[in-house]
Motif scaffolding. Structure first.
Motif, PDB file in Angstrom:
ATOM      1  N   GLN A  34      -5.026  -6.763  12.356  1.00 51.59           N
ATOM      2  CA  GLN A  34      -4.574  -5.553  12.572  1.00 51.59           C
ATOM      3  C   GLN A  34      -4.939  -3.981  11.326  1.00 51.59           C
ATOM      4  OE1 GLN A  34       0.159  -6.715  12.925  1.00 51.59           O
ATOM      5  NE2 GLN A  34      -0.520  -8.025  14.841  1.00 51.59           N
ATOM      6  N   TYR A  36      -2.012  -0.583   9.504  1.00 50.35           N
ATOM      7  CA  TYR A  36      -0.553  -0.338   9.637  1.00 50.35           C
ATOM      8  C   TYR A  36      -1.599   1.308   9.037  1.00 50.35           C
ATOM      9  CZ  TYR A  36       1.434  -4.638  10.830  1.00 50.35           C
ATOM     10  OH  TYR A  36       1.706  -6.580  11.825  1.00 50.35           O
ATOM     11  N   GLN A  38       1.457   3.265   6.606  1.00 50.26           N
ATOM     12  CA  GLN A  38       2.425   2.962   5.709  1.00 50.26           C
ATOM     13  C   GLN A  38       2.568   4.768   5.220  1.00 50.26           C
ATOM     14  OE1 GLN A  38       3.091   0.620   2.525  1.00 50.26           O
ATOM     15  NE2 GLN A  38       5.084   0.357   2.955  1.00 50.26           N
ATOM     16  N   ARG A  42       8.713   5.067   3.314  1.00 47.70           N
ATOM     17  CA  ARG A  42       8.896   4.058   4.854  1.00 47.70           C
ATOM     18  C   ARG A  42       8.407   2.754   4.773  1.00 47.70           C
ATOM     19  NH1 ARG A  42      10.898   7.556   8.421  1.00 47.70           N
ATOM     20  NH2 ARG A  42      11.138   9.209   7.321  1.00 47.70           N
ATOM     21  N   GLY A  43       8.598   1.882   6.068  1.00 54.27           N
ATOM     22  CA  GLY A  43       7.746   0.899   6.016  1.00 54.27           C
ATOM     23  C   GLY A  43       6.342   0.940   7.137  1.00 54.27           C
ATOM     24  N   PRO A  44       5.863   0.062   6.973  1.00 51.58           N
ATOM     25  CA  PRO A  44       4.711  -0.031   7.097  1.00 51.58           C
ATOM     26  C   PRO A  44       4.113   0.253   9.192  1.00 51.58           C
ATOM     27  CG  PRO A  44       4.036  -1.703   6.315  1.00 51.58           C
ATOM     28  CD  PRO A  44       5.414  -1.101   6.213  1.00 51.58           C
ATOM     29  N   PHE A  46       2.751  -0.244  12.745  1.00 52.78           N
ATOM     30  CA  PHE A  46       1.208  -0.619  13.383  1.00 52.78           C
ATOM     31  C   PHE A  46       1.289   0.053  14.268  1.00 52.78           C
ATOM     32  CE2 PHE A  46      -1.191  -3.551  15.857  1.00 52.78           C
ATOM     33  CZ  PHE A  46      -1.222  -3.302  17.458  1.00 52.78           C
ATOM     34  N   LEU A  49      -4.507  -3.277  17.019  1.00 49.70           N
ATOM     35  CA  LEU A  49      -4.732  -5.113  16.529  1.00 49.70           C
ATOM     36  C   LEU A  49      -6.138  -4.928  17.323  1.00 49.70           C
ATOM     37  CD1 LEU A  49      -2.322  -7.482  17.121  1.00 49.70           C
ATOM     38  CD2 LEU A  49      -4.948  -7.511  18.429  1.00 49.70           C
ATOM     39  N   LEU A  89      -3.112   0.562   5.728  1.00 50.10           N
ATOM     40  CA  LEU A  89      -2.883  -0.816   5.657  1.00 50.10           C
ATOM     41  C   LEU A  89      -3.889  -2.151   6.076  1.00 50.10           C
ATOM     42  CD1 LEU A  89       0.767  -1.933   4.115  1.00 50.10           C
ATOM     43  CD2 LEU A  89      -1.520  -1.484   3.149  1.00 50.10           C
ATOM     44  N   LEU A 100       1.193 -12.020   8.527  1.00 49.04           N
ATOM     45  CA  LEU A 100       0.473 -12.072   8.399  1.00 49.04           C
ATOM     46  C   LEU A 100       0.072 -11.461   6.770  1.00 49.04           C
ATOM     47  CD1 LEU A 100       1.030  -9.016  11.032  1.00 49.04           C
ATOM     48  CD2 LEU A 100      -0.545 -10.924  11.080  1.00 49.04           C
ATOM     49  N   PHE A 102      -1.616  -9.020   4.287  1.00 43.06           N
ATOM     50  CA  PHE A 102      -2.037  -7.707   4.028  1.00 43.06           C
ATOM     51  C   PHE A 102      -2.178  -7.470   2.913  1.00 43.06           C
ATOM     52  CE2 PHE A 102       0.527  -4.980   7.011  1.00 43.06           C
ATOM     53  CZ  PHE A 102       1.248  -6.338   7.447  1.00 43.06           C
ATOM     54  N   GLY A 103      -4.011  -6.366   3.139  1.00 44.39           N
ATOM     55  CA  GLY A 103      -4.137  -5.789   1.617  1.00 44.39           C
ATOM     56  C   GLY A 103      -4.211  -5.228   1.303  1.00 44.39           C
ATOM     57  N   ALA A 104      -4.649  -4.295   0.236  1.00 44.26           N
ATOM     58  CA  ALA A 104      -3.899  -3.459  -0.890  1.00 44.26           C
ATOM     59  C   ALA A 104      -3.467  -2.382  -0.452  1.00 44.26           C
ATOM     60  CB  ALA A 104      -4.059  -3.425  -1.985  1.00 44.26           C
ATOM     61  N   GLY A 105      -4.481  -1.691   0.773  1.00 42.85           N
ATOM     62  CA  GLY A 105      -4.047  -0.790   1.465  1.00 42.85           C
ATOM     63  C   GLY A 105      -4.394   0.894   0.971  1.00 42.85           C
TER      64      GLY A 105
END
Lengths: 112, 116
Positions: A34, A36, A38, A42-44, A46, A49, A89, A100, A102-105
């Protein structure tokens, strides 16, 4: 667990150009991956996918590819706009319960 | 989809104290997750909280430090206990509305915690 690598350096891009972000993983290929977005404070949120049996997925100006041989996903923002500036991300499903990792973005900055 | 709210949105706390963060969802969900995001870092999963069962903690996180409650299908709390400056972070809850139907997660806005 997987090691997930995303470009740590910010991607600076001019408005109208295509931004391409990379997500590499090291171990098993996940059932799906997936992406995302961000924004600061704020939160990520979506975005897309893509499943392991899908090569490409599109949504409006966004395109994601998934290459299980290379263990890599590419995320493209075409005709980029300043409003696309954010951190993106990638996330891999880690188990059958949907956990999930997550990568660091990668931060994208689109300048007019 | 799901709409998630968190309280408080931010707080400044003294070391040694505890803070309870609330997560409210506008629909019933089975799977809820708590994450931590330290400055400049990605999200790290703390625990998975399913209604009616004990929370499952990830490596490096323990129940004594981060007790979680999940009294019903729309609500959960995470407590950060005996805080130290290293606990300064953003704490996020997320939900997966339907396992098998929709694998995406929806995140709350986060709770920004600063421990002095």
């Amino acid at each position: 667990s997987q090691k997930i690598e995303q470009n740590s350096e910010a991607l600076n891009i001019q408005e109208g150009k295509t931004a391409t972000l990379t997500c590499n993983y090291t171990n098993y290929s996940p059932a799906y991956l997936q992406w995302y977005r961000q924004d600061p404070g704020r939160g990520p949120v979506f975005l897309l996918l893509i499943r392991e049996n899908e090569k490409e997925k599109r949504k409006e100006r966004l395109k994601v590819t998934f290459d299980t041989t290379l263990k890599q996903s590419l995320f493209h923002i075409t005709a980029s706009q300043p409003a696309d500036s954010a951190t993106y991300l990638c996330a891999l499903v880690a188990d059958s319960w949907g956990k999930l990792q997550f990568g660091a973005g990668t931060q994208v900055v689109v300048t007019p | 989809s799901a709409v998630i709210s968190q309280k408080p949105s931010r707080d400044i706390c003294q070391r040694g104290t505890s803070l309870t963060i609330q997560c409210q969802v506008d629909s019933q969900v089975t799977m809820m997750f708590w994450y931590r995001q330290q400055p400049g870092q990605s999200l790290t999963l703390i625990a998975t909280a399913n209604q009616g069962s004990e929370a499952t903690y990830e490596s490096g996180f323990v129940i004594d430090k981060f007790p979680i409650s999940r009294p019903n299908l729309t609500f959960s709390t995470l407590t950060v206990s005996n805080m130290s400056p290293e606990d300064s972070s953003i704490y996020l809850c997320s939900v997966e509305p339907g396992r098998g139907r929709e694998e995406t997660q929806y995140f709350g806005p986060g709770t920004r915690l600063l421990v002095l």
